[in-house]
Design a protein around this motif. Sequence first.
Motif, PDB file in Angstrom:
ATOM      1  N   GLU A  22      22.163  41.200  -1.077  1.00 12.56           N
ATOM      2  CA  GLU A  22      22.075  39.846  -0.527  1.00 12.56           C
ATOM      3  C   GLU A  22      21.643  39.826   0.940  1.00 12.56           C
ATOM      4  O   GLU A  22      21.382  38.775   1.486  1.00 12.56           O
ATOM      5  N   GLY A  23      21.570  40.989   1.558  1.00  6.73           N
ATOM      6  CA  GLY A  23      21.216  41.067   2.968  1.00  6.73           C
ATOM      7  C   GLY A  23      19.721  41.146   3.225  1.00  6.73           C
ATOM      8  O   GLY A  23      19.293  41.229   4.368  1.00  6.73           O
ATOM      9  N   CYS A  24      18.916  41.120   2.181  1.00  5.97           N
ATOM     10  CA  CYS A  24      17.463  41.217   2.322  1.00  5.97           C
ATOM     11  C   CYS A  24      16.825  40.155   1.421  1.00  5.97           C
ATOM     12  O   CYS A  24      16.644  40.382   0.231  1.00  5.97           O
ATOM     13  N   ASN A  47      20.684  36.943  17.026  1.00 10.65           N
ATOM     14  CA  ASN A  47      21.903  37.240  16.298  1.00 10.65           C
ATOM     15  C   ASN A  47      22.006  38.758  16.085  1.00 10.65           C
ATOM     16  O   ASN A  47      21.116  39.361  15.483  1.00 10.65           O
ATOM     17  N   PRO A  48      23.085  39.394  16.561  1.00  8.69           N
ATOM     18  CA  PRO A  48      23.190  40.856  16.407  1.00  8.69           C
ATOM     19  C   PRO A  48      23.330  41.324  14.959  1.00  8.69           C
ATOM     20  O   PRO A  48      23.097  42.495  14.668  1.00  8.69           O
ATOM     21  N   ASP A  49      23.692  40.423  14.045  1.00  4.38           N
ATOM     22  CA  ASP A  49      23.811  40.792  12.632  1.00  4.38           C
ATOM     23  C   ASP A  49      22.458  40.849  11.925  1.00  4.38           C
ATOM     24  O   ASP A  49      22.368  41.330  10.797  1.00  4.38           O
ATOM     25  N   VAL A  50      21.404  40.349  12.574  1.00  4.46           N
ATOM     26  CA  VAL A  50      20.076  40.308  11.960  1.00  4.46           C
ATOM     27  C   VAL A  50      19.294  41.543  12.395  1.00  4.46           C
ATOM     28  O   VAL A  50      19.067  41.766  13.579  1.00  4.46           O
ATOM     29  N   GLN A  70      16.596  40.144   7.076  1.00  4.85           N
ATOM     30  CA  GLN A  70      17.282  41.366   6.673  1.00  4.85           C
ATOM     31  C   GLN A  70      18.447  41.557   7.630  1.00  4.85           C
ATOM     32  O   GLN A  70      18.265  41.549   8.852  1.00  4.85           O
ATOM     33  N   THR A  71      19.653  41.722   7.073  1.00  5.62           N
ATOM     34  CA  THR A  71      20.856  41.805   7.900  1.00  5.62           C
ATOM     35  C   THR A  71      21.414  43.215   7.938  1.00  5.62           C
ATOM     36  O   THR A  71      21.046  44.069   7.132  1.00  5.62           O
ATOM     37  N   LEU A  75      25.924  41.960   5.218  1.00  4.21           N
ATOM     38  CA  LEU A  75      26.139  40.529   5.399  1.00  4.21           C
ATOM     39  C   LEU A  75      25.080  39.752   4.611  1.00  4.21           C
ATOM     40  O   LEU A  75      23.897  40.069   4.703  1.00  4.21           O
ATOM     41  N   PRO A  76      25.474  38.747   3.808  1.00  3.81           N
ATOM     42  CA  PRO A  76      24.478  37.955   3.081  1.00  3.81           C
ATOM     43  C   PRO A  76      23.526  37.248   4.043  1.00  3.81           C
ATOM     44  O   PRO A  76      23.957  36.718   5.073  1.00  3.81           O
ATOM     45  N   ALA A  77      22.257  37.233   3.729  1.00  6.41           N
ATOM     46  CA  ALA A  77      21.235  36.648   4.607  1.00  6.41           C
ATOM     47  C   ALA A  77      21.387  35.143   4.756  1.00  6.41           C
ATOM     48  O   ALA A  77      20.880  34.557   5.716  1.00  6.41           O
TER      49      ALA A  77
END
Length: 115
Positions: A22-24, A47-50, A70-71, A75-77
């Motif tokens: 789910e992160g891509c 955003n540091p999660d991205v 892409q995270t 983490l879900p995108a």
Amino acid sequence: MAGTDTEKKPVLQMVQADGTDEGCVTFVLHEEDHTLGNSLRYVLMKNPDVEFCGYSITHPSESKINFRIQTRGGLPATEPLRKGLNDLTDICKHVLHTFEAQVKEFKEKQGEAME
């Protein structure tokens, strides 16, 4: 009537390849262009999660953009997308409020100068 499309297109579609997490994810935003694409990309890259964020316009005659996120860390995108859209909305509200306040101040000064 020929040529009319009675079916309403969704504003946002989520496209995810089979077997990916789910992160891509690629999001397809209909009826949008560089204005939203580049602004949202800029906000999301803060955003540091991205890990990666980019967009492309499929063709000049089509009014849609493909927006890829892409995270990091699974983490879900959808979460950074939602946060990015909310942050961009807040930025736009701030800019609008500041602009309107300056216009009001300018008009008041012009009114004083005319007296």
